[in-house]
Design a protein around this motif. Structure first.
Motif, PDB file in Angstrom:
ATOM      1  N   PRO A  44       0.928  -1.320  -0.043  1.00 29.36           N
ATOM      2  CA  PRO A  44       0.031  -0.057  -0.186  1.00 29.36           C
ATOM      3  C   PRO A  44       0.990   1.461  -0.135  1.00 29.36           C
ATOM      4  CG  PRO A  44       0.053  -1.253   2.102  1.00 29.36           C
ATOM      5  CD  PRO A  44       0.618  -2.067   1.320  1.00 29.36           C
ATOM      6  N   LEU A  45       2.084   1.263   0.583  1.00 30.79           N
ATOM      7  CA  LEU A  45       3.033   2.407   0.546  1.00 30.79           C
ATOM      8  C   LEU A  45       3.386   2.855  -0.996  1.00 30.79           C
ATOM      9  CD1 LEU A  45       4.518   4.122   2.666  1.00 30.79           C
ATOM     10  CD2 LEU A  45       6.640   2.499   2.153  1.00 30.79           C
ATOM     11  N   VAL A  46       3.617   1.758  -1.546  1.00 30.39           N
ATOM     12  CA  VAL A  46       4.317   1.997  -3.068  1.00 30.39           C
ATOM     13  C   VAL A  46       3.081   2.445  -4.016  1.00 30.39           C
ATOM     14  CG1 VAL A  46       5.188   0.887  -4.968  1.00 30.39           C
ATOM     15  CG2 VAL A  46       6.098   0.681  -2.655  1.00 30.39           C
ATOM     16  N   ALA A  63      14.131   0.128   6.521  1.00 27.02           N
ATOM     17  CA  ALA A  63      14.101  -0.794   5.152  1.00 27.02           C
ATOM     18  C   ALA A  63      14.677  -2.124   5.715  1.00 27.02           C
ATOM     19  CB  ALA A  63      14.379  -0.483   3.965  1.00 27.02           C
ATOM     20  N   ILE A  64      14.146  -3.110   5.761  1.00 27.23           N
ATOM     21  CA  ILE A  64      14.555  -4.626   5.604  1.00 27.23           C
ATOM     22  C   ILE A  64      14.605  -5.113   4.227  1.00 27.23           C
ATOM     23  CG2 ILE A  64      14.903  -6.656   7.131  1.00 27.23           C
ATOM     24  CD1 ILE A  64      13.746  -5.457   9.419  1.00 27.23           C
ATOM     25  N   ALA A  72      12.205  -2.416  -0.732  1.00 23.72           N
ATOM     26  CA  ALA A  72      11.672  -1.928   0.288  1.00 23.72           C
ATOM     27  C   ALA A  72      12.304  -0.328   0.771  1.00 23.72           C
ATOM     28  CB  ALA A  72      11.958  -2.709   1.938  1.00 23.72           C
ATOM     29  N   ALA A  73      13.576  -0.243   0.663  1.00 20.17           N
ATOM     30  CA  ALA A  73      14.466   0.817   0.586  1.00 20.17           C
ATOM     31  C   ALA A  73      14.026   1.778  -0.274  1.00 20.17           C
ATOM     32  CB  ALA A  73      16.043   0.548   0.604  1.00 20.17           C
ATOM     33  N   LYS A  74      13.839   1.293  -1.711  1.00 18.46           N
ATOM     34  CA  LYS A  74      13.265   2.171  -2.569  1.00 18.46           C
ATOM     35  C   LYS A  74      11.918   2.701  -2.509  1.00 18.46           C
ATOM     36  CE  LYS A  74      16.224  -0.132  -6.412  1.00 18.46           C
ATOM     37  NZ  LYS A  74      16.145  -1.118  -7.171  1.00 18.46           N
ATOM     38  N   GLY A  75      11.017   1.977  -1.894  1.00 15.58           N
ATOM     39  CA  GLY A  75       9.654   2.165  -1.749  1.00 15.58           C
ATOM     40  C   GLY A  75       9.356   3.248  -0.810  1.00 15.58           C
ATOM     41  N   LEU A  76      10.452   3.097   0.517  1.00 17.67           N
ATOM     42  CA  LEU A  76      10.375   4.211   1.549  1.00 17.67           C
ATOM     43  C   LEU A  76      10.995   5.674   1.006  1.00 17.67           C
ATOM     44  CD1 LEU A  76      11.662   2.043   4.628  1.00 17.67           C
ATOM     45  CD2 LEU A  76       9.610   3.650   4.636  1.00 17.67           C
ATOM     46  N   ALA A  77      11.883   5.437   0.265  1.00 15.82           N
ATOM     47  CA  ALA A  77      12.445   6.679  -0.393  1.00 15.82           C
ATOM     48  C   ALA A  77      11.231   7.330  -1.134  1.00 15.82           C
ATOM     49  CB  ALA A  77      13.666   6.350  -0.954  1.00 15.82           C
ATOM     50  N   ALA A  78      10.682   6.549  -1.996  1.00 16.17           N
ATOM     51  CA  ALA A  78       9.563   7.113  -2.736  1.00 16.17           C
ATOM     52  C   ALA A  78       8.366   7.820  -2.192  1.00 16.17           C
ATOM     53  CB  ALA A  78       9.313   6.215  -3.931  1.00 16.17           C
ATOM     54  N   ALA A  79       8.194   7.167  -0.936  1.00 19.30           N
ATOM     55  CA  ALA A  79       7.075   7.543  -0.045  1.00 19.30           C
ATOM     56  C   ALA A  79       7.103   8.710   0.787  1.00 19.30           C
ATOM     57  CB  ALA A  79       6.630   6.323   0.754  1.00 19.30           C
ATOM     58  N   GLY A  80       8.504   9.152   0.825  1.00 16.76           N
ATOM     59  CA  GLY A  80       9.015  10.503   1.576  1.00 16.76           C
ATOM     60  C   GLY A  80       9.433  10.237   2.945  1.00 16.76           C
ATOM     61  N   ALA A  81       9.957   9.191   3.152  1.00 14.97           N
ATOM     62  CA  ALA A  81      10.882   9.128   4.341  1.00 14.97           C
ATOM     63  C   ALA A  81      11.827   9.949   4.225  1.00 14.97           C
ATOM     64  CB  ALA A  81      11.196   7.544   4.484  1.00 14.97           C
TER      65      ALA A  81
ATOM     66  N   PRO B  47       6.754  -6.962  -4.195  1.00 16.36           N
ATOM     67  CA  PRO B  47       7.766  -5.890  -3.992  1.00 16.36           C
ATOM     68  C   PRO B  47       8.601  -5.503  -5.310  1.00 16.36           C
ATOM     69  CG  PRO B  47       7.857  -7.219  -2.232  1.00 16.36           C
ATOM     70  CD  PRO B  47       6.964  -7.766  -3.338  1.00 16.36           C
ATOM     71  N   LEU B  48       9.168  -6.369  -5.906  1.00 15.93           N
ATOM     72  CA  LEU B  48       9.941  -6.205  -7.324  1.00 15.93           C
ATOM     73  C   LEU B  48       8.945  -5.580  -8.237  1.00 15.93           C
ATOM     74  CD1 LEU B  48      12.624  -6.430  -8.439  1.00 15.93           C
ATOM     75  CD2 LEU B  48      12.169  -8.863  -8.736  1.00 15.93           C
ATOM     76  N   PHE B  49       7.819  -6.241  -8.218  1.00 14.13           N
ATOM     77  CA  PHE B  49       6.973  -5.842  -9.375  1.00 14.13           C
ATOM     78  C   PHE B  49       6.838  -4.232  -9.020  1.00 14.13           C
ATOM     79  CE2 PHE B  49       2.706  -5.608 -11.285  1.00 14.13           C
ATOM     80  CZ  PHE B  49       2.992  -6.351 -12.271  1.00 14.13           C
ATOM     81  N   LEU B  50       6.502  -3.837  -8.030  1.00 17.36           N
ATOM     82  CA  LEU B  50       6.207  -2.347  -7.774  1.00 17.36           C
ATOM     83  C   LEU B  50       7.582  -1.457  -7.745  1.00 17.36           C
ATOM     84  CD1 LEU B  50       4.382  -2.839  -4.419  1.00 17.36           C
ATOM     85  CD2 LEU B  50       3.266  -1.977  -6.468  1.00 17.36           C
TER      86      LEU B  50
END
Lengths: 136, 139
Positions: A44-46, A63-64, A72-81, B47-50
């Motif tokens: 949901p974050l991404v 991010a783990i 996870a790290a990329k998703g967090l950065a994109a979400a504004g952490a 996650p990789l897909f996203l």
């Protein structure tokens, strides 16, 4: 720090290290540091879910990740952490060469040991973040 | 006769860590891959897909996909539609949970017996959809 530190595991489903990342997040947020951390789901974050994004926006986060793609790290950065602290299960495994994690739905004993080691490294990062916050 | 690649179905689980239904989605997909339809399905890593995994997205563009979401946010289905194409089938765990006799299924970290049973139910639904998409009789 008033708000709990968001922790996002990669939760990859194809390999054991994704399961290790996921289990490590649970160990961190439920056993080691329940008062100071909170698991946030990556999907949901991404996908930009507003309720989820507000959990990380402007906060330091952990991010783990299971593999070097660091989803996870990329998703967090994109979400504004504001700061993304990366913990990589594959790096922790490299330092514990005797472990052979296996399984995805159910990790084997080595997988559980590795999860604990990953969670302990993440807990040290939590201490650092909280310490810096108190010093500020 | 050329040796053509076998048609398979891509399974995309939400794996949501914030609710037990996310764990059910994950466990159900592994059940299909490891026991029910090991030769007919592959897992695509959400996650990789996203994060822009072109291999995962390309597979989902060219092969049928089944998304398995834990809740009505339907992240896996929405992501598949956004980045590759409409999933051929979309399953939502909370919908399969509805009905009389609904009980607690444990936590996201650890499903209880009812949670594991629900995962088996979801896995059977995924296997059935896999058969339908591949044009096979249900086993």
């Amino acid at each position: 720090m008033k708000r709990r530190i968001p922790v996002v595991p990669c939760s990859g489903i194809g390999k054991s290290l994704g399961a290790v990342a996921r289990e490590a997040a649970f160990i961190l947020a439920e056993d080691l540091s329940p008062e100071r951390t909170k698991i946030v789901a990556l999907s949901p974050l991404v996908m930009g879910d507003p309720e989820t994004c507000v959990e990380v926006s402007g906060l330091p986060a952990i991010a783990i990740d299971g593999c070097k793609l660091e989803c996870a790290a990329k998703g967090l950065a994109a979400a504004g952490a504001c700061e993304v602290h990366k913990i990589a299960a594959f790096d922790v495994l490299r330092r514990r060469r005797g472990l052979k994690p296996e399984g995805v739905s159910e990790l084997n004993e080595d997988g559980r040991l590795l999860s604990k080691a990953v969670a302990e490294e993440a807990a040290a990062v939590v201490d650092k973040i909280v310490g810096e916050d108190e010093d500020a | 006769m050329p040796d053509l690649p076998k048609k398979k179905v891509g399974l995309i689980a939400c794996s949501g860590e914030e609710m037990p239904e996310g764990t059910v989605s994950r466990r159900a997909v592994r059940e299909v891959l490891e026991k029910l339809r090991p030769d007919d399905a592959v897992a695509l890593c959400l996650p990789l897909f996203l994060a822009g995994g072109e291999g995962e997205r390309a597979f989902a563009r060219h092969y049928p996909t089944i998304t398995i979401d834990g809740c009505e946010k339907r992240c896996a289905a929405k992501a598949t539609e956004k980045f590759s194409g409409r999933p051929a089938s979309a399953i939502v765990v909370t919908r399969l949970r509805e009905g009389p006799g609904t009980c607690a299924i444990g936590s996201a970290r650890c499903l209880n017996a009812a949670g594991k049973k629900l995962a088996e139910k979801v896995a059977r639904a995924v296997a059935s959809e896999t058969d339908r998409l591949l044009g096979r009789k249900e086993r």
